[in-house]
Design a protein around this motif. Sequence first.
Motif, PDB file in Angstrom:
ATOM      1  N   MET A  95       1.054  21.942  17.725  1.00 26.01           N
ATOM      2  CA  MET A  95       2.161  21.428  16.912  1.00 26.01           C
ATOM      3  C   MET A  95       3.038  20.383  17.589  1.00 26.01           C
ATOM      4  O   MET A  95       4.051  19.988  17.022  1.00 26.01           O
ATOM      5  N   VAL A  96       2.709  19.931  18.798  1.00 28.22           N
ATOM      6  CA  VAL A  96       3.577  18.952  19.451  1.00 28.22           C
ATOM      7  C   VAL A  96       3.536  17.630  18.684  1.00 28.22           C
ATOM      8  O   VAL A  96       2.482  17.189  18.234  1.00 28.22           O
ATOM      9  N   TYR A  97       4.721  17.037  18.531  1.00 26.51           N
ATOM     10  CA  TYR A  97       4.846  15.799  17.766  1.00 26.51           C
ATOM     11  C   TYR A  97       4.931  14.627  18.737  1.00 26.51           C
ATOM     12  O   TYR A  97       5.947  14.403  19.380  1.00 26.51           O
ATOM     13  N   VAL A  98       3.829  13.893  18.829  1.00 30.17           N
ATOM     14  CA  VAL A  98       3.727  12.746  19.726  1.00 30.17           C
ATOM     15  C   VAL A  98       3.068  11.602  18.964  1.00 30.17           C
ATOM     16  O   VAL A  98       2.043  11.799  18.307  1.00 30.17           O
ATOM     17  N   ARG A  99       3.646  10.409  19.072  1.00 37.31           N
ATOM     18  CA  ARG A  99       3.101   9.254  18.358  1.00 37.31           C
ATOM     19  C   ARG A  99       2.194   8.376  19.206  1.00 37.31           C
ATOM     20  O   ARG A  99       1.380   7.630  18.670  1.00 37.31           O
ATOM     21  N   PRO A 123       6.981   2.093  10.339  1.00 38.95           N
ATOM     22  CA  PRO A 123       7.498   2.549   9.035  1.00 38.95           C
ATOM     23  C   PRO A 123       6.730   3.729   8.449  1.00 38.95           C
ATOM     24  O   PRO A 123       7.315   4.538   7.713  1.00 38.95           O
ATOM     25  N   TYR A 124       5.441   3.851   8.784  1.00 47.99           N
ATOM     26  CA  TYR A 124       4.640   4.947   8.233  1.00 47.99           C
ATOM     27  C   TYR A 124       4.859   6.243   9.000  1.00 47.99           C
ATOM     28  O   TYR A 124       4.813   7.332   8.414  1.00 47.99           O
ATOM     29  N   PHE A 125       5.108   6.136  10.307  1.00 45.78           N
ATOM     30  CA  PHE A 125       5.543   7.327  11.038  1.00 45.78           C
ATOM     31  C   PHE A 125       6.861   7.833  10.448  1.00 45.78           C
ATOM     32  O   PHE A 125       7.045   9.043  10.245  1.00 45.78           O
ATOM     33  N   LYS A 126       7.763   6.919  10.166  1.00 49.05           N
ATOM     34  CA  LYS A 126       9.072   7.306   9.653  1.00 49.05           C
ATOM     35  C   LYS A 126       8.981   7.816   8.212  1.00 49.05           C
ATOM     36  O   LYS A 126       9.718   8.733   7.821  1.00 49.05           O
ATOM     37  N   ARG A 127       8.080   7.240   7.419  1.00 47.15           N
ATOM     38  CA  ARG A 127       7.914   7.710   6.037  1.00 47.15           C
ATOM     39  C   ARG A 127       7.470   9.167   6.010  1.00 47.15           C
ATOM     40  O   ARG A 127       7.866   9.935   5.120  1.00 47.15           O
ATOM     41  N   ALA A 128       6.675   9.553   6.997  1.00 50.02           N
ATOM     42  CA  ALA A 128       6.169  10.927   7.043  1.00 50.02           C
ATOM     43  C   ALA A 128       7.224  11.913   7.514  1.00 50.02           C
ATOM     44  O   ALA A 128       7.183  13.094   7.158  1.00 50.02           O
ATOM     45  N   GLU A 129       8.199  11.457   8.291  1.00 45.37           N
ATOM     46  CA  GLU A 129       9.007  12.335   9.136  1.00 45.37           C
ATOM     47  C   GLU A 129      10.312  12.808   8.500  1.00 45.37           C
ATOM     48  O   GLU A 129      11.024  12.063   7.837  1.00 45.37           O
ATOM     49  N   ASN A 516      -2.292  14.160  16.297  1.00 43.86           N
ATOM     50  CA  ASN A 516      -1.990  14.619  14.942  1.00 43.86           C
ATOM     51  C   ASN A 516      -1.037  13.679  14.210  1.00 43.86           C
ATOM     52  O   ASN A 516      -1.305  13.270  13.074  1.00 43.86           O
ATOM     53  N   ALA A 517       0.073  13.318  14.830  1.00 40.45           N
ATOM     54  CA  ALA A 517       1.033  12.428  14.172  1.00 40.45           C
ATOM     55  C   ALA A 517       0.416  11.068  13.844  1.00 40.45           C
ATOM     56  O   ALA A 517       0.627  10.543  12.735  1.00 40.45           O
ATOM     57  N   PRO A 518      -0.362  10.444  14.750  1.00 41.65           N
ATOM     58  CA  PRO A 518      -1.004   9.182  14.383  1.00 41.65           C
ATOM     59  C   PRO A 518      -1.988   9.315  13.225  1.00 41.65           C
ATOM     60  O   PRO A 518      -2.130   8.390  12.418  1.00 41.65           O
ATOM     61  N   THR A 519      -2.671  10.455  13.121  1.00 39.01           N
ATOM     62  CA  THR A 519      -3.611  10.646  12.018  1.00 39.01           C
ATOM     63  C   THR A 519      -2.869  10.776  10.695  1.00 39.01           C
ATOM     64  O   THR A 519      -3.304  10.252   9.659  1.00 39.01           O
ATOM     65  N   ILE A 520      -1.741  11.453  10.714  1.00 38.63           N
ATOM     66  CA  ILE A 520      -0.896  11.527   9.511  1.00 38.63           C
ATOM     67  C   ILE A 520      -0.391  10.130   9.147  1.00 38.63           C
ATOM     68  O   ILE A 520      -0.365   9.746   7.964  1.00 38.63           O
ATOM     69  N   MET A 521      -0.011   9.351  10.148  1.00 35.35           N
ATOM     70  CA  MET A 521       0.405   7.972   9.898  1.00 35.35           C
ATOM     71  C   MET A 521      -0.700   7.176   9.212  1.00 35.35           C
ATOM     72  O   MET A 521      -0.440   6.397   8.282  1.00 35.35           O
ATOM     73  N   ILE A 522      -1.939   7.369   9.649  1.00 33.44           N
ATOM     74  CA  ILE A 522      -3.061   6.658   9.038  1.00 33.44           C
ATOM     75  C   ILE A 522      -3.186   7.026   7.554  1.00 33.44           C
ATOM     76  O   ILE A 522      -3.427   6.168   6.699  1.00 33.44           O
TER      77      ILE A 522
END
Length: 541
Positions: A95-99, A123-129, A516-522
């Motif tokens: 669960m660690v949140y790393v971009r 902007p897509y990291f921020k849209r998710a967060e 994980n966070a970059p994949t969500i960004m994608i």
Amino acid sequence: MHTLEFDYVIVGAGSAGCVLASRLSENPSVTVCLLEAGGPDKSVLIHAPAGAAAIIPSKMNNWAFETVPQKGLNGRKGYQPRGKTLGGSSSINAMVYVRGNRWDYDHWAALGNPGWSYDDVLPYFKRAENNEQLRNEWHAQGGPLNVTYPRHNSPLNRMFLDAAAMNDLPLNPDYNGARQHGAFMYQVTQINGERCSAAKAYLTPQLARSNLCVITHAVSSRILLEGQRATGIEYLLGNETRQVKARREVILSAGAFGSPQLLQLSGIGHAEELQALGIRAAVNLPGVDKNLQDHIDYVQTWRTPSDSDTFGVSLRGTARLTSAIFEWRNKRSGMITSNFTEAGAFLCSSPEVTVPDLQLHFVIGIVDDHARKLHLGHGMSCHVSVMRPFSRGTVSLRSTDPRAAPLIDPRFFDDERDFQLLLKGGQLQQRIFESKPFDGVRSKMLYPVDITDTARMAQDIRARADTQYHPSCTCKMGPASDAQAVVDARLRVHGVAGLRVADASVFPTLIGGNTNAPTIMIGEKLSQMLREETVTRSTTR
């Protein structure tokens, strides 16, 4: 044959697949089908953060893959746990949140992928967060993915931060912000003391939508092709073969192993290799399954007293854990909210290195062989990982059976530079733990090694190093001029219309951090691309 039809068919309900299913179905005029090989994410071990310790070493909601024997690891087979449930690996990870580092995304763009620089993807990291604590230009509130600090904070974390500072690693509370270098408490994808997987954040709240269909236990067997166009997916549900058609597009989000496997089963890959397996080559894409990159990792462990705030096997530890279970059930607080990896650091291996090339994950417990080897007593562990490995591996077909695990060959230490960097990382890590702040709790090493005995540490690395669980790059993004590229900058598969890939397999190079966070960004970025393309099509008719 049983056949359904939707606008979009998505294979894999992992980190990107859940985002895409949720975002695309926001438009009530668009229909979406999401296929997942695993089952629903109902287990309490998924939702209780500390439950990851039971899932990762087992086959519960977990593909639990193995690699082929690794020459660089003394012929050992590596272990590759991957999520097999709604949420994919976001339902079983730490669960660690790393971009990742700004440099990583600027490098992607420089490789010929317009629209993927750091400024493009932020902007897509921020849209998710939805970040509960950090409010600045790098973070946002209101997104589906909840980001926070764990509700549990072991006193050993303070020792780690102090020891890091004594070794030239300054405190850096926002490692996803202006700079990555330093030591910190990890932020995690949790909400109200529970795991916030991609399924919980994006998919579960939308399951009632009439235009969204989620099919679990569906093992995708091939992409349906009409000429050079993807038109749907054939999948297995139990012993029954079914098909689902896609009016607009098919999107593969089956992960760094699953997406190239399905492409190859469908005749999309290296033509000669496919023909050798008896598969008719529909599209010759030599880069499919190549370019596998993963973070090679080395764990060191020290014994600690039973009264230290750690997870462990002892009478005191069992009593503490039992009490913590009741606390979590009643209040969603306490040790069960721990992700074990509460603190960490990004560091540079030498003064001339300007972008951190090593990462630490500090664990309040004994870690041995992915928690598959249990030990009596208590301890503290730390992982050190090589951020941008030079070694490149493959993911090839074991057989034409879609249920068969692929042949995973990361080729760890195929490039000597990775080994030398991890050796240096092990020394830097051990120096931190031999610093004064740990004097009151640090006891014997589980696998003793003298920091000055590089030959002994090298032997230990060969004997015990393995993945940090971040396989990627097997369907790399790149221009058509790149012979190894599988998708373009809009994630369209080269040479096949109506087919995209969206998961960690499209990384051109592995990022410096967790995936994980970059994949969500994608997933967020592709959903926006598809919305824009839909608007463009409708206005040009």
